[in-house]
Design an enzyme around this catalytic site. Structure first.
Site, mmCIF file in Angstrom:
data_model
loop_
_atom_site.group_PDB
_atom_site.id
_atom_site.type_symbol
_atom_site.label_atom_id
_atom_site.label_comp_id
_atom_site.label_asym_id
_atom_site.label_seq_id
_atom_site.Cartn_x
_atom_site.Cartn_y
_atom_site.Cartn_z
ATOM 1 N N GLU A 179 -3.494 -15.170 -10.313
ATOM 2 C CA GLU A 179 -2.004 -14.759 -10.531
ATOM 3 C C GLU A 179 -1.199 -14.227 -9.483
ATOM 4 O O GLU A 179 -0.201 -14.440 -9.250
ATOM 5 C CB GLU A 179 -2.145 -13.796 -11.869
ATOM 6 C CG GLU A 179 -0.654 -13.234 -12.497
ATOM 7 C CD GLU A 179 -0.706 -12.281 -13.441
ATOM 8 O OE1 GLU A 179 0.170 -11.865 -13.805
ATOM 9 O OE2 GLU A 179 -1.889 -12.060 -14.071
ATOM 10 N N ASP A 213 -2.730 -3.835 -12.123
ATOM 11 C CA ASP A 213 -2.508 -5.278 -12.800
ATOM 12 C C ASP A 213 -3.251 -6.499 -11.633
ATOM 13 O O ASP A 213 -2.376 -7.067 -11.127
ATOM 14 C CB ASP A 213 -1.565 -5.615 -13.091
ATOM 15 C CG ASP A 213 -1.266 -7.026 -14.065
ATOM 16 O OD1 ASP A 213 -2.459 -7.321 -14.391
ATOM 17 O OD2 ASP A 213 -0.083 -7.416 -14.153
ATOM 18 N N GLU A 240 3.211 -3.879 -23.302
ATOM 19 C CA GLU A 240 4.089 -5.056 -22.951
ATOM 20 C C GLU A 240 4.652 -5.668 -23.973
ATOM 21 O O GLU A 240 4.856 -6.844 -24.271
ATOM 22 C CB GLU A 240 3.275 -6.153 -22.086
ATOM 23 C CG GLU A 240 2.751 -5.760 -20.700
ATOM 24 C CD GLU A 240 2.208 -6.832 -20.091
ATOM 25 O OE1 GLU A 240 2.121 -6.461 -18.688
ATOM 26 O OE2 GLU A 240 1.282 -7.557 -20.509
#
Length: 817
Positions: free
Chosen positions: A383, A355, A276
């Protein structure tokens, strides 16, 4: 001592609670008496920084015992060695008025003290004697705190560790957090974001690390930090961060010496590299193992550990290539490095290959590193799972992974046995949980979300534990021993993960949340047509990733043969992972004999219906829970009930539009109890298109025409007279706090503000979308046919009092629209 204990036990539950003490409330124990407990306390270490001293202090709050490490106990009592105790383990012996708590070390003694207090707080006064040892040596949390005090994926206020670029001066909350972690046997904390800021290495901050470590040390919790791989260049003034360059090696050696001088017992480093956009060894064509070993060599003389994240992937891959697959990345990057990592390196692997999704297959990397220490990375902070504003009890999801048998070399190979080090005879291994506590007194922003943190610690200690049994321990410790409280919170929590999966993403398609913005609300289109690789490959005819070896990306072949064979075949792949492994027509028949598209429709309705029951169940507990926590939880459950309908409608409308296949039950796109805002008589309001289209009922909403003047939307009620629950669907965007008033005739039914940002913790949006969409419901309103409904919206700042629709639900009929 006994009189002190009785004072503690006689305290009332009526006092408001803010959540700061979490499950360590030492609340009244029904039926307790002075004779229930021992009458003397002997702590075998009086040094105030000692975990044994802290254990004694904890016990003075509720009981009295003899507590100490094994060496201290043997010296003080001339007792024989207690066989079977492992590092951090403890022996708890309760026989009548005699209690001994003996830890293999001082940390273990503290764990035993908390165990004893937990039993007392749950009304368990039975005589027992047993040894409890940890499943794995590493039981850490990862906090994604930034030096400016913000927290990435944090939903409970600012950092307890940092402010304005520096370590905080006041460490009171840090010590309180360490106490909470010690009570669930967590022994390490990485305090800063994996996307690390190199200025953490400044002299002032290194001194601050010492201050934080001092606050946590009495609780047996060690401090660790995340590093930015390019610090030698950006912070150290070098022109390189090549891990084999002598100057770079010297830089990290000097940094490590400085940190260990301030924190002699530092746990070690966490490193995110080449993922990332983060720098790493691949920048210089060095392997990830070379990069990890750079840090391992620096901390090894100090007994430190390096946790090296396996979250390495290219976020610019091309979806047009059928073979491309982000899920392949971990094995592709790490498999050939097996055996090349130093023994104090632990590869930290997310439980699934993407993820932290609502459901993923177990990461195959666990089965490909036989000569490397591994740890599992779990996410306590929600999240992708409602960001603490949706009740989602996650441990049942974790348990599916921990219990999964990867059948390496044709032998039993459960994930829990791999990460413990047992399966492949590795010296290290364990657990890393992303927590992200904040300064909010609830720690995570939600009282109910704390069950996930509690259960994480319990499962890291013993992954064979039952998530429901753990949950019920937490309920008793947090809310008391009332059977109704236990029953209803258990029901809600155990139903919450399946419900969330149902109204978000099913069949292995992932959560369908907006991956390009806040990761909170729905946006199924965001998954595709970008380089992030969380693709659904949905088109007019079919949906799902083909990850087979025969025709797809080959991901299924990363598993050992027995597991790979299951996922390679449509017939043997379980329905709940079908679209993860296979690209199939919407009309494909599942094992449950529904088509894929009809299962989507049905599941989204079922999940939303379950969410409607949560505030109803919670409301029955009004007189059994203190008002402060009761109201806070009720607000969130009501929000979840409304937002689950946003999810349901957005996903169903999107895939109905994509596939053109109608819902066999006639629900999708058909809302007989709604009045669309744009169809009402508008004064000072105007219709607006909503993008994405599926984020508004009938694809449109209304906003005030002016930023300073109120608007009115009105209509005649054409429903039969009766009692209704009236819901107003609107958008609560960040940047203002619009006011709303709802009238029937001249009677004001409700008024409220668009101020969810003051009550909730999720990542907010400036747009009319799935993140800002919400609902206000007024219960039990008497309605007469022909009444005039009127909504007055007053804009504030950038929030133009946006409205979507009004719904009239006949009270008590169980209708959800």
């Amino acid at each position: 001592m006994r009189s002190l204990l009785l004072v503690v036990l006689s305290a009332g539950l009526a006092i408001a609670e803010d959540g700061l003490n979490a499950w360590l409330r030492y609340a009244p124990v029904p039926g307790a008496s002075g004779n229930t407990f021992p009458s003397a306390i002997v702590a075998l270490n009086k040094t105030k920084s000692s975990p044994v001293y802290i254990a004694g202090q904890e016990l003075q709050k509720a009981a009295s015992v003899v507590v100490g490490s094994l060496d201290q106990y043997m010296t003080a009592t001339n007792s024989k060695y207690i066989p079977g105790l492992e590092v951090d383990g403890f022996w708890l012996n309760v026989k009548g008025s005699s209690v001994q708590i003996v830890g293999q070390n001082e940390r273990g003694a503290l764990y035993g003290a908390f165990e004893y207090l937990s039993r007392l707080a749950q009304g368990n006064f039975s005589d027992i004697s047993y040894i409890s040892n940890p499943s794995a040596p590493i039981r850490w949390t990862n906090e994604w705190d930034n030096l400016d005090g913000s927290i990435e994926r944090g939903y409970a206020g600012p950092s307890i560790f940092f402010k304005d670029g520096y370590v905080v001066d006041n460490v009171t909350r840090v010590a309180q957090y360490a106490r909470i972690l010690a009570s669930i046997r967590i022994n390490g904390v990485i305090i800063n974001n994996v996307n690390a800021n190199e200025t953490l290495l400044s002299d002032r901050n290194v001194q601050g690390l010492g201050r934080l470590a001092d606050a946590m040390r009495p609780y047996g919790v060690k401090l660790g930090i995340s590093l930015n791989f390019s610090s030698p260049r950006g912070f150290g003034g070098l022109d390189t961060f090549d891990p084999v360059d002598p100057a770079v090696i010297a830089f990290w050696g000097n940094v490590t010496e400085r940190i260990y001088h301030a924190v002699p017992d530092m746990a070690g480093y966490l490193v995110k590299a080449n993922s990332e956009g983060q720098p790493g060894p691949l920048t210089y064509n060095r392997t990830l193992a070379v990069g990890a070993n750079l840090f391992a060599n620096a901390v090894k003389p100090h007994g430190g550990i390096v946790m090296f994240r396996a979250f390495v992937y290219d976020n610019h891959i091309n979806e047009s290539n059928w073979k491309n697959d982000r899920a392949n990345a971990a094995v592709d990057f790490f498999k050939d490095l097996d055996g090349k990592f130093d023994d104090n390196v632990v590869v930290q692997i997310k439980y699934g290959p993407i993820d932290f999704q609502v459901r993923e297959p177990t990461s195959p990397l666990f089965a490909n590193l036989l000569q490397t220490n591994t740890a599992i990375e779990l996410q306590i902070t929600q999240e992708y799972l409602g960001q603490q504003d949706h009740l989602v009890y996650i441990p049942p999801l974790w348990k599916t992974v921990l219990d999964f048998d990867l059948r390496v070399e044709g032998k039993p190979s459960k994930v829990q046995d791999i990460i413990s080090g047992e399966r492949f005879k590795r010296p290290l291994g364990g657990y890393a949980g992303v927590v992200n506590v904040g300064t909010n007194t609830t720690w995570l922003g939600s009282h109910l979300a704390m069950s996930n943190l509690y259960a994480y610690g319990r499962l890291a200690w013993d992954p064979t534990s039952d998530p429901q049994a753990i949950l019920q321990d937490w309920i008793r410790l947090t809310f008391g021993l009332d059977p109704a409280v236990l029953s209803f919170i258990t029901q809600m929590s155990m139903e919450s993960w399946p419900a969330y999966e149902n109204y978000t993403g099913n069949l292995g398609i992932q959560t369908l949340t907006d991956i390009l913005y806040t990761h909170f609300g729905p946006n199924p289109a965001s998954q595709d047509d970008n380089g992030w690789g969380q693709w659904t490959r949905a088109d007019h005819n079919a949906i799902g990733m083909d990850r087979t070896v025969s025709n797809g990306t080959g991901f299924a072949g990363q598993y050992p043969p027995e597991v790979a064979a299951v996922y390679e075949s449509l017939e043997t792949t379980p329905d709940d992972l079908l679209l993860w492994f296979h690209h199939v027509p919407y009309t494909y028949n599942l094992h449950c004999r529904k088509t894929v598209i009809q299962y989507f429709y049905d599941a989204h309705y079922a999940g939303a219906e379950t969410a409607q029951t949560f505030p109803v169940l919670w409301s029955t507990l009004k007189d059994k829970i203190d008002a402060q926590r009761y109201e806070d939880v009720l607000f969130r459950l009501n929000f979840q009930a409304g937002h689950s309908i946003v999810w349901r409608d957005a996903i169903n409308e999107f895939y109905f539009n994509k596939s053109s296949i109608p819902d066999a039950a006639g629900r999708v796109g058909n809302h007989p109890y709604r009045i669309e805002a744009e169809n009402m008589k508008l004064c000072g309001y105007k219709p607006v298109n909503v993008t994405p289209f599926e984020m508004a009922s009938n694809f449109r909403a209304i906003t005030t025409s002016s930023k300073s003047k109120s608007g009115t939307a009105s209509t005649k009620v054409d429903f039969p007279s009766g009692t209704y629950d009236i819901g107003v669907s609107y958008y609560d965007v960040i940047g203002g706090k619009a006011k709303y008033q709802l009238y029937l005739g001249d009677k004001k039914v409700a008024e409220w503000k668009g101020d969810n940002e003051d009550h909730l913790g999720h990542a907010f949006s400036t747009m009319l979308d799935g993140h800002s969409a919400t609902r206000k419901t007024s219960k039990g309103v008497e309605v007469k046919k022909g009444d005039r409904l009127r909504i007055v919206g007053s804009p504030d700042g950038g929030e133009l009092a946006p409205l979507d629709y009004v719904v009239f639900l006949p009270a008590g009929k169980g209708i959800v629209d």
